[in-house]
Design an enzyme around this catalytic site. Structure first.
Site, PDB file in Angstrom:
ATOM      1  CG  ASP A  76       4.107  -5.577   1.498  1.00 27.04           C
ATOM      2  OD1 ASP A  76       2.954  -6.007   1.656  1.00 27.04           O
ATOM      3  OD2 ASP A  76       4.968  -6.162   0.816  1.00 27.04           O
ATOM      4  CG  HIS A 221       5.075  -0.599  -0.320  1.00 32.69           C
ATOM      5  ND1 HIS A 221       5.032  -0.875  -1.663  1.00 32.69           N
ATOM      6  CD2 HIS A 221       5.940  -1.497   0.231  1.00 32.69           C
ATOM      7  CE1 HIS A 221       5.849  -1.891  -1.925  1.00 32.69           C
ATOM      8  NE2 HIS A 221       6.409  -2.300  -0.803  1.00 32.69           N
TER       9      HIS A 221
HETATM   10 NI    NI Z   1       8.596  -4.502   2.147  1.00 31.59          NI
END
Ligand code: NI
Length: 265
Positions: A76, A221
């Site tokens: 992400d 991430h």
């Molecule tokens: Ni996010």
């Protein structure tokens, strides 16, 4: 009426409309939102992409995840400065993942090079909003704008219309679900949280990801270098356990349904 009066009146009308539209846009949008900019796209490339979309993007490989051990890695908040290193790592191991991109980050990606490479390498791309707010706390129009602006820029850059989204912070409710349904997006959450944003230690991130079960969706991430550092070890651990790495659409064997929420298979 004189001959020059009509063109002059038309010109005045165009100027008025242009100014009022520009004013309305800037009054609507909070200043933190980067305005959409025109992105230069090679028309030949775009035509090819549109053709491949009609041929059924995402280019899902066929896996029967009810019979084999599948796991979906999701990254992400990019694309960012560490994304290319991650893409190199994944392609060297022939691993596909899903990238939930932020519209603002796509706008900051010069020439859309990283965003395009995500798609070219066969990964799935998903919508992670324009500016990463908790969507359940926003009015419907703002949710729609967050999704739509991101849809538009990703389509402009890659030619791909996204089918999946992830609400920032997992913040969703019936109103957000309705907006995602409207935009043709399924909501993809996760059931393995590596907490890589908090614990920037590659071995810790790899260990948590390694605890995935068949059908898991793992939250990572790609904006943290420690997460990219963790990828070789987590691929080794999960690979040794016999997992196949799939995109979220491949995990379900079909395009997930718009508006619905998925946390694992
Ligand atoms: Ni996010």
């Amino acid at each position: 009426m004189r001959v020059w009066a009509l063109p002059l009146a038309l010109l005045a009308l165009v100027v008025c409309v242009t100014y009022s539209v520009a004013y309305r846009r800037s009054a609507e949008e909070p200043s933190v939102i980067v305005p959409l900019r025109p992105v230069s796209v090679d028309p030949v490339l775009l035509a090819k992409r549109l053709a491949s979309m009609q041929a059924g993007w995402p280019r899902s490989r066929k896996f029967d995840c009810s019979r084999i051990k599948c796991v979906a890695l999701t990254f992400d908040d990019g694309p960012g400065e560490h994304t290319v290193r991650l893409l190199d790592l994944l392609s060297s191991r022939d691993v596909r993942a899903t990238f939930f991109v932020i519209g603002q980050m796509v706008a900051a990606d010069k020439g859309g090079l990283i965003t395009r490479r995500i798609v070219d390498d066969g990964h799935e791309i998903g919508n992670h909003s324009w500016s990463h707010p908790p969507l359940a706390q926003l009015p419907h129009e703002a949710v729609r704008r967050e999704l739509k602006h991101t849809e538009d820029i990703v389509e402009q850059v890659t030619g791909v219309r996204m089918r999946v989204m992830r609400p920032p912070y997992g913040s969703t409710d019936d109103g957000v679900a309705a907006e995602t349904r409207r935009e043709g997006l399924a909501q993809i959450l996760w059931n393995v949280d590596t907490l890589d944003w908090r614990d920037r230690v590659a071995s810790t991130v790899a260990k948590r990801a390694g605890e995935a079960k068949p059908g898991s969706i793992i939250l990572l991430h790609d904006i943290h270098p420690s997460t990219v550092d963790a990828v070789p070890a987590l691929l080794d651990t999960l690979g040794r356990k016999g997992f196949t790495f799939v995109t979220v659409s491949e995990l379900y064997g079909k395009t997930p349904l718009p508006g619905r929420t998925y946390t694992s298979r």
